[in-house]
Structures are given as structure tokens and as C-alpha cells.
Design a protein around this motif. Structure first.
Motif, mmCIF file in Angstrom:
data_model
loop_
_atom_site.group_PDB
_atom_site.id
_atom_site.type_symbol
_atom_site.label_atom_id
_atom_site.label_comp_id
_atom_site.label_asym_id
_atom_site.label_seq_id
_atom_site.Cartn_x
_atom_site.Cartn_y
_atom_site.Cartn_z
ATOM 1 N N ARG A 1 73.554 180.875 -46.577
ATOM 2 C CA ARG A 1 74.414 180.538 -47.716
ATOM 3 C C ARG A 1 74.379 179.042 -47.989
ATOM 4 N NH1 ARG A 1 80.269 183.039 -47.023
ATOM 5 N NH2 ARG A 1 80.443 182.111 -49.099
ATOM 6 N N ALA A 2 74.412 178.239 -46.943
ATOM 7 C CA ALA A 2 74.350 176.784 -47.119
ATOM 8 C C ALA A 2 73.017 176.359 -47.719
ATOM 9 C CB ALA A 2 74.576 176.086 -45.779
ATOM 10 N N SER A 3 71.925 177.026 -47.280
ATOM 11 C CA SER A 3 70.600 176.703 -47.823
ATOM 12 C C SER A 3 70.512 177.052 -49.309
ATOM 13 C CB SER A 3 69.538 177.456 -47.032
ATOM 14 O OG SER A 3 68.256 177.245 -47.563
ATOM 15 N N ASP A 4 71.020 178.231 -49.668
ATOM 16 C CA ASP A 4 71.003 178.633 -51.075
ATOM 17 C C ASP A 4 71.828 177.676 -51.930
ATOM 18 O OD1 ASP A 4 69.449 180.760 -50.366
ATOM 19 O OD2 ASP A 4 71.098 182.204 -50.297
ATOM 20 N N LEU A 5 72.968 177.253 -51.411
ATOM 21 C CA LEU A 5 73.829 176.332 -52.153
ATOM 22 C C LEU A 5 73.149 174.988 -52.368
ATOM 23 C CD1 LEU A 5 76.608 175.790 -53.400
ATOM 24 C CD2 LEU A 5 77.396 175.066 -51.145
ATOM 25 N N SER A 6 72.475 174.499 -51.319
ATOM 26 C CA SER A 6 71.797 173.205 -51.446
ATOM 27 C C SER A 6 70.650 173.269 -52.455
ATOM 28 C CB SER A 6 71.278 172.749 -50.078
ATOM 29 O OG SER A 6 70.291 173.641 -49.586
ATOM 30 N N LYS A 7 69.955 174.403 -52.504
ATOM 31 C CA LYS A 7 68.860 174.547 -53.471
ATOM 32 C C LYS A 7 69.378 174.525 -54.904
ATOM 33 C CE LYS A 7 65.793 177.191 -50.421
ATOM 34 N NZ LYS A 7 65.156 178.517 -50.161
ATOM 35 N N MET B 1 78.016 167.512 -63.991
ATOM 36 C CA MET B 1 79.186 167.554 -63.115
ATOM 37 C C MET B 1 79.898 168.899 -63.241
ATOM 38 S SD MET B 1 80.784 163.715 -63.464
ATOM 39 C CE MET B 1 82.019 164.105 -62.241
ATOM 40 N N GLU B 2 79.999 169.407 -64.473
ATOM 41 C CA GLU B 2 80.648 170.692 -64.682
ATOM 42 C C GLU B 2 79.853 171.826 -64.030
ATOM 43 O OE1 GLU B 2 81.168 171.239 -68.832
ATOM 44 O OE2 GLU B 2 82.635 169.615 -69.047
ATOM 45 N N GLU B 3 78.516 171.757 -64.144
ATOM 46 C CA GLU B 3 77.691 172.808 -63.539
ATOM 47 C C GLU B 3 77.753 172.741 -62.007
ATOM 48 O OE1 GLU B 3 73.112 174.554 -63.727
ATOM 49 O OE2 GLU B 3 73.723 172.888 -65.024
ATOM 50 N N LEU B 4 77.746 171.521 -61.449
ATOM 51 C CA LEU B 4 77.853 171.361 -60.012
ATOM 52 C C LEU B 4 79.196 171.910 -59.494
ATOM 53 C CD1 LEU B 4 76.683 170.229 -57.355
ATOM 54 C CD2 LEU B 4 77.818 168.067 -57.879
ATOM 55 N N ALA B 5 80.245 171.618 -60.239
ATOM 56 C CA ALA B 5 81.576 172.113 -59.837
ATOM 57 C C ALA B 5 81.609 173.628 -59.867
ATOM 58 C CB ALA B 5 82.635 171.529 -60.742
ATOM 59 N N SER B 6 80.975 174.235 -60.884
ATOM 60 C CA SER B 6 80.983 175.697 -60.960
ATOM 61 C C SER B 6 80.162 176.324 -59.844
ATOM 62 C CB SER B 6 80.431 176.150 -62.326
ATOM 63 O OG SER B 6 79.053 175.785 -62.455
ATOM 64 N N VAL B 7 79.042 175.659 -59.464
ATOM 65 C CA VAL B 7 78.220 176.169 -58.357
ATOM 66 C C VAL B 7 79.011 176.129 -57.049
ATOM 67 C CG1 VAL B 7 76.212 175.687 -56.911
ATOM 68 C CG2 VAL B 7 76.000 175.613 -59.402
ATOM 69 N N LEU B 8 79.690 174.994 -56.806
ATOM 70 C CA LEU B 8 80.458 174.871 -55.566
ATOM 71 C C LEU B 8 81.620 175.856 -55.556
ATOM 72 C CD1 LEU B 8 80.478 170.993 -55.151
ATOM 73 C CD2 LEU B 8 79.116 172.651 -53.890
ATOM 74 N N LEU C 1 71.892 166.987 -58.474
ATOM 75 C CA LEU C 1 72.101 165.695 -57.835
ATOM 76 C C LEU C 1 70.951 164.738 -58.131
ATOM 77 C CD1 LEU C 1 73.440 166.886 -54.350
ATOM 78 C CD2 LEU C 1 74.751 165.897 -56.220
ATOM 79 N N VAL C 2 69.726 165.265 -58.236
ATOM 80 C CA VAL C 2 68.561 164.419 -58.546
ATOM 81 C C VAL C 2 68.698 163.811 -59.944
ATOM 82 C CG1 VAL C 2 66.076 164.452 -58.967
ATOM 83 C CG2 VAL C 2 67.013 165.603 -56.963
ATOM 84 N N LEU D 1 74.907 162.387 -61.609
ATOM 85 C CA LEU D 1 76.167 162.987 -62.021
ATOM 86 C C LEU D 1 76.847 162.226 -63.150
ATOM 87 C CD1 LEU D 1 77.667 163.875 -58.509
ATOM 88 C CD2 LEU D 1 76.437 165.359 -60.097
ATOM 89 N N HIS D 2 76.067 161.342 -63.816
ATOM 90 C CA HIS D 2 76.663 160.586 -64.921
ATOM 91 C C HIS D 2 76.808 161.455 -66.168
ATOM 92 C CE1 HIS D 2 72.264 160.148 -65.090
ATOM 93 N NE2 HIS D 2 72.412 160.138 -66.412
ATOM 94 N N LYS D 3 76.082 162.567 -66.202
ATOM 95 C CA LYS D 3 76.228 163.489 -67.331
ATOM 96 C C LYS D 3 77.364 164.467 -67.053
ATOM 97 C CE LYS D 3 71.320 163.372 -68.605
ATOM 98 N NZ LYS D 3 70.098 164.206 -68.834
ATOM 99 N N GLY D 4 78.195 164.619 -68.060
ATOM 100 C CA GLY D 4 79.343 165.502 -67.904
ATOM 101 C C GLY D 4 78.965 166.933 -67.647
ATOM 102 N N GLU D 5 77.889 167.416 -68.345
ATOM 103 C CA GLU D 5 77.506 168.808 -68.149
ATOM 104 C C GLU D 5 76.978 169.061 -66.744
ATOM 105 O OE1 GLU D 5 74.250 166.656 -70.553
ATOM 106 O OE2 GLU D 5 76.446 166.839 -70.508
#
Length: 238
Positions: A209-215, A231-238, A221-222, A225-229
Motif C-alpha cells: 500500500r505504501a509503494s502504491d501510494l508513493s507511485k 495540491m488538491e490532487e495530492l490531498a485527494s490521493v492521501l 511532487l516532481v 506543489l505550487h500549482k493549486g490543482e
């Protein structure tokens, strides 16, 4: 008693020990305590009483051959040390030794049997760091159990009077006791092995699960995170 009947009854006793181990290994409380690497005094006391009861049961169900009561107490005593550590091995074997000394028959072998019971627990506890939990070296475990039974025979010679009676008893029981009990402890320990297997499977699932999340998070992250979209997508993934 004929040798075939003696072996059969000893195998039945070992089967009883394995059945008890299988039932105990299914209890969530026992699983949690066995998996603890650092146990508090309550956990150690519970394990000590549990394995002490197993030693008492194996002594109570011993096979009376006239001069000696053939039993499987080495299984419970050594397993206490191997699974619970040195303190559990010592306390459990002492509980069993008190019962053996007071109630085992014939009384001529009581002292020797009680001494060897404590020795079994100390041997198991002494090798607790060597046998990696869940990845047992079964050949070494078999040899250790054989050595424990040989020590039991030496104890009979040392503490029993007359020596001729002890020697005659040893010649009669040594073969079945050493081989069958050494094999029995392998099966007994294997019953608890499922606890560690389940722990490894759960750890593997968590790592997956941790590996899938990091992928899923790495591309976001590459890009930064200066783009709002992002940050929103990262928050939804987490």
C-alpha cells in the motif's frame, strides 16, 4: 508394555499437545503477546501460566510403564523458552517442576524429573535469541530437543536411587522419548508459526500500500506543489 503400543500412546500424547497449541495459537490475546518483542510482567506471567499448564497436562497424561511415566513435558517446557524468552521459560518450567515433584509417579524419579523440567525451560530460553521467530531452523531445533532428552536421562541416573533401576528404565524409554519428543516439538512450534506468517503477510500488505501510494504521489511532487490543482490532487490521493 510392548514397544509398538508404547510408541502409539506417546504419539497420541504428542497429538494432544499439538491440538492444544493449535487452539491457543488461534486466540487473539495469545497472538498479540507472542508477537510482542518487549513484554510487561503481566504478559510474561500469562505466558508462564499457560505453558506451565501445558507441562502439567503433559505430565498428567503420561504413560505409566510400571517403572516410569513416559511423558511429553519437554515440549511445553522448551516451547515456553523458545516462544516466550528466558524468563517465561524459567517460570513456566518451575511451575511444571513443582507439579512433577509433588504428583508425578513413581516418586523415586520425582527429583530427577523436576530438575530436568527446569533444565528444559532454561535450554529453550537460552536459545531464544538464536532461533529467529517464525523462521525456525528445524534441524537445529530437533537436535536441541534430542540433547534435552539426553540430559533428562542423565538426570535420572544422577538423582535416582538405586542406579540399576534408573539404568534399566533409561534403556527401555530412551529411544521413543528422544526421537518422538524431538519430532513433537517441531510440530508444536510449527503450530505457533502461523502467527508470524500472518504478521509477515500483514507487513507485506502495508508495504504494498505504501509503494502504491508513493507511485501515485511522486509525479505530483516532481511537478511541484505550487500549482493549486496539484495540491488538491495530492490531498485527494492521501
Amino acid at each position: 508394555m510392548q514397544t509398538n503400543q508404547l510408541v502409539f500412546e506417546l504419539i497420541m500424547n504428542i497429538g494432544l499437545m499439538v491440538l492444544v497449541a493449535s487452539l491457543l495459537s488461534k486466540l487473539q490475546l495469545v497472538q498479540d503477546i507472542i508477537l510482542q518483542e518487549k513484554r510487561n510482567w503481566k504478559s510474561q506471567a500469562l505466558l508462564s501460566v499457560m505453558f506451565g499448564a501445558i507441562i502439567i497436562l503433559s505430565t498428567y497424561t503420561g504413560i505409566d510403564i510400571g517403572s516410569y511415566s513416559l511423558n511429553t513435558r519437554v515440549i511445553g517446557a522448551m516451547a515456553a523458552g523458545l516462544l516466550g524468552g528466558p524468563l517465561v521459560g524459567l517460570y513456566a518450567s518451575m511451575i511444571g517442576a513443582v507439579y512433577v515433584y509433588l504428583f508425578s509417579a513413581p516418586q523415586a524419579f520425582a527429583m530427577a524429573s523436576a530438575f530436568s523440567t527446569v533444565l528444559f525451560g532454561l535450554l529453550g530460553g537460552g536459545f531464544y535469541p538464536y532461533f529467529q521467530r517464525g523462521k525456525w531452523k528445524y534441524k537445529d531445533l530437533f537436535l536441541l530437543a534430542c540433547f534435552a532428552e539426553v540430559c533428562d536421562m542423565v538426570s535420572l541416573l544422577r538423582f535416582t536411587v538405586p542406579v540399576q533401576m534408573a539404568l534399566k528404565t533409561i534403556l527401555e524409554i530412551s529411544g521413543p522419548m528422544i526421537l518422538l519428543n524431538a519430532g513433537g516439538i517441531l510440530i508444536f512450534i510449527s503450530s505457533f508459526n502461523n502467527i508470524f506468517i500472518r504478521q509477515d503477510l500483514e507487513s507485506s500488505r502495508q508495504l504494498q500500500r505504501a509503494s502504491d501510494l508513493s507511485k501515485r504521489c511522486l509525479p505530483l511532487l516532481v511537478e511541484g506543489l505550487h500549482k493549486g490543482e496539484n495540491m488538491e490532487e495530492l490531498a485527494s490521493v492521501l
